[in-house]
Design a protein around this motif. Structure first.
Motif, PDB file in Angstrom:
ATOM      1  N   SER A 100       0.822  -1.212   0.000  1.00 22.24           N
ATOM      2  CA  SER A 100       0.000   0.000   0.000  1.00 22.24           C
ATOM      3  C   SER A 100       0.856   1.261   0.000  1.00 22.24           C
ATOM      4  O   SER A 100       0.429   2.308  -0.499  1.00 22.24           O
ATOM      5  N   MET A 101       2.068   1.168   0.538  1.00 26.01           N
ATOM      6  CA  MET A 101       2.961   2.325   0.554  1.00 26.01           C
ATOM      7  C   MET A 101       3.550   2.622  -0.818  1.00 26.01           C
ATOM      8  O   MET A 101       4.014   3.736  -1.071  1.00 26.01           O
ATOM      9  N   LEU A 102       3.524   1.647  -1.704  1.00 27.62           N
ATOM     10  CA  LEU A 102       4.180   1.784  -3.014  1.00 27.62           C
ATOM     11  C   LEU A 102       3.218   1.655  -4.192  1.00 27.62           C
ATOM     12  O   LEU A 102       3.632   1.661  -5.340  1.00 27.62           O
ATOM     13  N   LEU A 423       6.753   4.501  12.516  1.00 29.10           N
ATOM     14  CA  LEU A 423       7.181   5.901  12.606  1.00 29.10           C
ATOM     15  C   LEU A 423       8.500   6.125  11.884  1.00 29.10           C
ATOM     16  O   LEU A 423       9.419   5.307  11.990  1.00 29.10           O
ATOM     17  N   PRO A 424       8.625   7.242  11.166  1.00 24.04           N
ATOM     18  CA  PRO A 424       9.906   7.540  10.525  1.00 24.04           C
ATOM     19  C   PRO A 424      10.988   7.764  11.560  1.00 24.04           C
ATOM     20  O   PRO A 424      10.750   8.354  12.615  1.00 24.04           O
ATOM     21  N   PHE A 425      12.192   7.273  11.254  1.00 27.05           N
ATOM     22  CA  PHE A 425      13.311   7.382  12.183  1.00 27.05           C
ATOM     23  C   PHE A 425      14.513   7.985  11.469  1.00 27.05           C
ATOM     24  O   PHE A 425      14.897   7.551  10.386  1.00 27.05           O
ATOM     25  N   GLY A 426      15.122   8.983  12.092  1.00 27.53           N
ATOM     26  CA  GLY A 426      16.316   9.616  11.543  1.00 27.53           C
ATOM     27  C   GLY A 426      16.556  10.928  12.234  1.00 27.53           C
ATOM     28  O   GLY A 426      15.792  11.340  13.116  1.00 27.53           O
ATOM     29  N   GLY A 427      17.630  11.606  11.871  1.00 24.55           N
ATOM     30  CA  GLY A 427      18.020  12.816  12.583  1.00 24.55           C
ATOM     31  C   GLY A 427      18.187  14.023  11.686  1.00 24.55           C
ATOM     32  O   GLY A 427      17.990  13.968  10.466  1.00 24.55           O
ATOM     33  N   ILE A 428      18.568  15.115  12.347  1.00 25.65           N
ATOM     34  CA  ILE A 428      18.923  16.353  11.671  1.00 25.65           C
ATOM     35  C   ILE A 428      20.280  16.798  12.212  1.00 25.65           C
ATOM     36  O   ILE A 428      20.890  16.112  13.023  1.00 25.65           O
ATOM     37  N   LYS A 429      20.743  17.950  11.740  1.00 26.74           N
ATOM     38  CA  LYS A 429      22.067  18.457  12.137  1.00 26.74           C
ATOM     39  C   LYS A 429      23.126  17.376  11.859  1.00 26.74           C
ATOM     40  O   LYS A 429      23.069  16.692  10.832  1.00 26.74           O
ATOM     41  N   ASN A 430      24.072  17.206  12.784  1.00 30.62           N
ATOM     42  CA  ASN A 430      25.136  16.227  12.581  1.00 30.62           C
ATOM     43  C   ASN A 430      24.701  14.794  12.879  1.00 30.62           C
ATOM     44  O   ASN A 430      25.529  13.884  12.829  1.00 30.62           O
ATOM     45  N   SER A 431      23.429  14.610  13.183  1.00 28.76           N
ATOM     46  CA  SER A 431      22.905  13.259  13.368  1.00 28.76           C
ATOM     47  C   SER A 431      22.463  12.635  12.051  1.00 28.76           C
ATOM     48  O   SER A 431      21.993  11.497  12.037  1.00 28.76           O
ATOM     49  N   GLY A 432      22.623  13.375  10.959  1.00 29.95           N
ATOM     50  CA  GLY A 432      22.383  12.776   9.666  1.00 29.95           C
ATOM     51  C   GLY A 432      21.169  13.317   8.937  1.00 29.95           C
ATOM     52  O   GLY A 432      20.627  14.372   9.276  1.00 29.95           O
ATOM     53  N   TYR A 433      20.726  12.568   7.931  1.00 29.13           N
ATOM     54  CA  TYR A 433      19.589  12.981   7.111  1.00 29.13           C
ATOM     55  C   TYR A 433      18.963  11.745   6.478  1.00 29.13           C
ATOM     56  O   TYR A 433      19.547  10.668   6.443  1.00 29.13           O
ATOM     57  N   LEU A 437      12.391   3.336   8.144  1.00 23.64           N
ATOM     58  CA  LEU A 437      11.098   2.857   8.635  1.00 23.64           C
ATOM     59  C   LEU A 437       9.926   3.664   8.074  1.00 23.64           C
ATOM     60  O   LEU A 437      10.114   4.642   7.366  1.00 23.64           O
ATOM     61  N   SER A 438       8.721   3.223   8.345  1.00 21.84           N
ATOM     62  CA  SER A 438       7.466   3.854   7.928  1.00 21.84           C
ATOM     63  C   SER A 438       7.396   3.991   6.405  1.00 21.84           C
ATOM     64  O   SER A 438       8.198   3.421   5.664  1.00 21.84           O
ATOM     65  N   THR A 439       6.445   4.777   5.934  1.00 21.48           N
ATOM     66  CA  THR A 439       6.323   5.061   4.505  1.00 21.48           C
ATOM     67  C   THR A 439       7.527   5.834   3.997  1.00 21.48           C
ATOM     68  O   THR A 439       7.999   5.621   2.869  1.00 21.48           O
ATOM     69  N   TYR A 440       8.061   6.724   4.833  1.00 23.97           N
ATOM     70  CA  TYR A 440       9.194   7.558   4.420  1.00 23.97           C
ATOM     71  C   TYR A 440      10.424   6.699   4.141  1.00 23.97           C
ATOM     72  O   TYR A 440      11.180   6.950   3.198  1.00 23.97           O
ATOM     73  N   GLY A 441      10.646   5.687   4.957  1.00 25.13           N
ATOM     74  CA  GLY A 441      11.823   4.845   4.784  1.00 25.13           C
ATOM     75  C   GLY A 441      11.766   3.978   3.544  1.00 25.13           C
ATOM     76  O   GLY A 441      12.773   3.814   2.840  1.00 25.13           O
ATOM     77  N   ILE A 442      10.605   3.435   3.232  1.00 17.31           N
ATOM     78  CA  ILE A 442      10.506   2.540   2.077  1.00 17.31           C
ATOM     79  C   ILE A 442      10.624   3.311   0.761  1.00 17.31           C
ATOM     80  O   ILE A 442      10.899   2.730  -0.286  1.00 17.31           O
ATOM     81  N   ARG A 443      10.460   4.632   0.812  1.00 16.05           N
ATOM     82  CA  ARG A 443      10.547   5.447  -0.405  1.00 16.05           C
ATOM     83  C   ARG A 443      11.895   6.151  -0.575  1.00 16.05           C
ATOM     84  O   ARG A 443      12.062   6.955  -1.498  1.00 16.05           O
ATOM     85  N   GLU A 444      12.868   5.850   0.273  1.00 14.88           N
ATOM     86  CA  GLU A 444      14.169   6.509   0.158  1.00 14.88           C
ATOM     87  C   GLU A 444      14.924   6.090  -1.100  1.00 14.88           C
ATOM     88  O   GLU A 444      15.636   6.884  -1.699  1.00 14.88           O
ATOM     89  N   PHE A 445      14.802   4.809  -1.479  1.00 12.12           N
ATOM     90  CA  PHE A 445      15.565   4.314  -2.620  1.00 12.12           C
ATOM     91  C   PHE A 445      14.640   3.849  -3.747  1.00 12.12           C
ATOM     92  O   PHE A 445      14.766   2.746  -4.278  1.00 12.12           O
ATOM     93  N   VAL A 446      13.686   4.716  -4.090  1.00 14.69           N
ATOM     94  CA  VAL A 446      12.814   4.464  -5.243  1.00 14.69           C
ATOM     95  C   VAL A 446      12.795   5.689  -6.133  1.00 14.69           C
ATOM     96  O   VAL A 446      13.117   6.807  -5.711  1.00 14.69           O
TER      97      VAL A 446
END
Length: 454
Positions: A100-102, A423-433, A437-446
């Motif tokens: 459903s996410m894709l 839930l989407p998981f990740g950081g900002i600043k020097n914690s990355g980008y 996980l979640s819908t956001y994670g499955i769409r990172e490499f599409v």
């Protein structure tokens, strides 16, 4: 170069592996790329069945993985089993929700039909850490594979047995050959793998310095990257907080995995009115945790992952005390074998000291005093990191308001920060980008592809 599996509780080298030659590495990368054609054209139903079967294999392998984690990085058996069972849930989550996410999304633009499709891109390189050697691999691998990509894993060099065991899980489940492979390589080969034409991107969980290097290589080749780096999470305790619950949760977060977690509570920012009371309650909870044999089922905290990591942590503790901090608990390396380190509390560290801005990757709590809510927020955000954080108050609306002010990718109100599949998981600043996980994670490499029918 030998890749060693060393038991941090004893210092004994348990197993050695020869690093693959560059030729063998590229042969495997090419095989994974070849598998992409069939995998990308497989149905969501088939991929879902693969994930469900993998969840079953993981659950049946929990004891085996727990033993390997205890052996290679000192995780207590009970914690290792829990990590594997959690990893099974991410398989089941995407087996149920991935399609459903894709699914192609219809739009009408100027009276014409249009669609937005989500198409896989190719082979992704995963560069993963040792502290959660199963969960952190699968929380990025499972959505990436469900999207139709393939993956090669460069795991941390101190957990080679875990890395090979993860590949074995894929072989035992319904996944076809070469959709996922482990590469037994050191950091020196990461750049050549990422530069390979068949590798379309990289996801890395690790240190800030490692992230900068790998992201620079990816950027130079215009390849996608997701970076989940260090963290120094703020644990904000307001004057009306339930101190017993906050202190127990804070101690659990700080001692879990021997404090070696990016999203562990690290900077305790406490309102002046409850500062002394909270310090003592936290102390009672932390001093009850006794570092011991990770192979004992009763152990809740094992050794740190290596003597080297422990030495680095001790150096930070010493500098924090030299800067004006006061040891409330621990802070001394114990006698005996192994990389054990006691739960430690440092209070009254000058907030403007250099060491207060560093990430303490071990069971050390830094406690700071805040005059009011405004100063607490200022202190929470005065950091180069922005991964997680929490706010403790019995006024939920107030907690929500302040949580929205904290500069981080994941903030809890009255709860321990953790990553969860929905839930989407990740950081900002020097914690990355980027996000996992979640819908956001499955769409990172599409490829988010717009299709317009004129």
């Amino acid at each position: 170069m030998a890749i060693q599996s060393t038991n941090p509780a004893t210092g004994k080298v348990e197993k050695e592996f020869d690093e693959w030659t560059p030729v063998r590495t590229i042969e495997v990368v090419s095989a994974v790329h070849s598998a992409f054609t069939d995998w990308r054209n497989s149905t969501f139903s088939y991929r879902s069945d693969c994930l469900k079967s993998m969840a079953e294999v993981l659950r049946s392998s929990a004891d085996e993985f727990a033993f390997l984690m205890a052996t290679e990085m000192g995780k207590p058996l009970s914690s290792g089993r829990a990590e594997v069972l959690k990893s099974a849930t991410v398989c089941e989550y995407y087996a149920e929700h991935g399609e459903s996410m894709l699914t192609s999304e219809p739009y009408f633009v100027d009276g014409m039909q249009a669609y937005v499709d989500y198409a896989p891109l190719g082979t992704v390189l995963a560069v993963m850490p040792w502290n959660y050697p199963v969960w952190q691999v699968l929380r990025i691998a499972i959505p990436t594979l469900m999207a139709g990509n393939t993956m090669v894993l460069k795991h941390a060099s101190n957990v080679p047995q875990c890395a090979l065991a993860i590949e074995e899980v894929f072989k035992k489940s319904l996944f076809p050959d070469n959709v996922f492979r482990t590469l037994l390589i050191g950091t020196g080969q990461v750049e050549s793998v990422l530069n390979h034409d068949s590798v379309i991107g990289v996801c890395l969980t690790g240190s800030e310095s490692a992230g900068r290097k790998v992201a620079a290589v990816a950027g130079s080749r215009l390849k996608r990257s997701v970076m989940e780096l260090g963290g120094s999470d703020a644990f904000v305790v307001l004057a009306d907080a339930d101190l017993d619950e906050a202190a127990l949760t804070g101690a659990t977060s700080r001692c879990s995995n021997a404090g070696q977690a990016c999203i562990a509570a690290k900077r305790f920012i406490v309102h002046k009115d409850v500062y002394e009371s909270f310090v003592q309650k936290l102390k009672v909870n932390m001093e009850s945790v006794k570092p011991s044999d990770p192979f004992d089922d009763e152990t809740v905290m094992g050794p740190m992952a290596s003597i080297e990591f422990r030495s680095d942590l001790q150096n930070q503790v010493d500098r924090a005390v030299a800067a004006g901090g006061k040891l409330e608990l621990g802070g001394v390396i114990p006698d005996g074998a192994g990389a054990f380190y006691p739960p430690t509390i440092i209070r009254d560290i000058p907030f403007d000291s250099e060491v207060s801005r560093e990430e303490f990757f071990g069971p050390v709590a830094m406690i700071f005093r805040a005059e009011n809510d405004e100063q607490a927020m200022q202190m929470a955000n005065d950091s180069s990191f922005g991964l997680g954080g929490s706010v403790w108050t019995q006024d939920v609306e107030r907690g929500l308001k302040l949580a929205r002010q904290i500069e981080a990718g994941l903030v809890y109100v009255n709860g321990r920060v953790s990553s969860r599949p929905p839930l989407p998981f990740g950081g900002i600043k020097n914690s990355g980008y980027g996000r996992e996980l979640s819908t956001y994670g499955i769409r990172e490499f599409v490829n988010v592809k717009s299709i317009f029918i004129g």
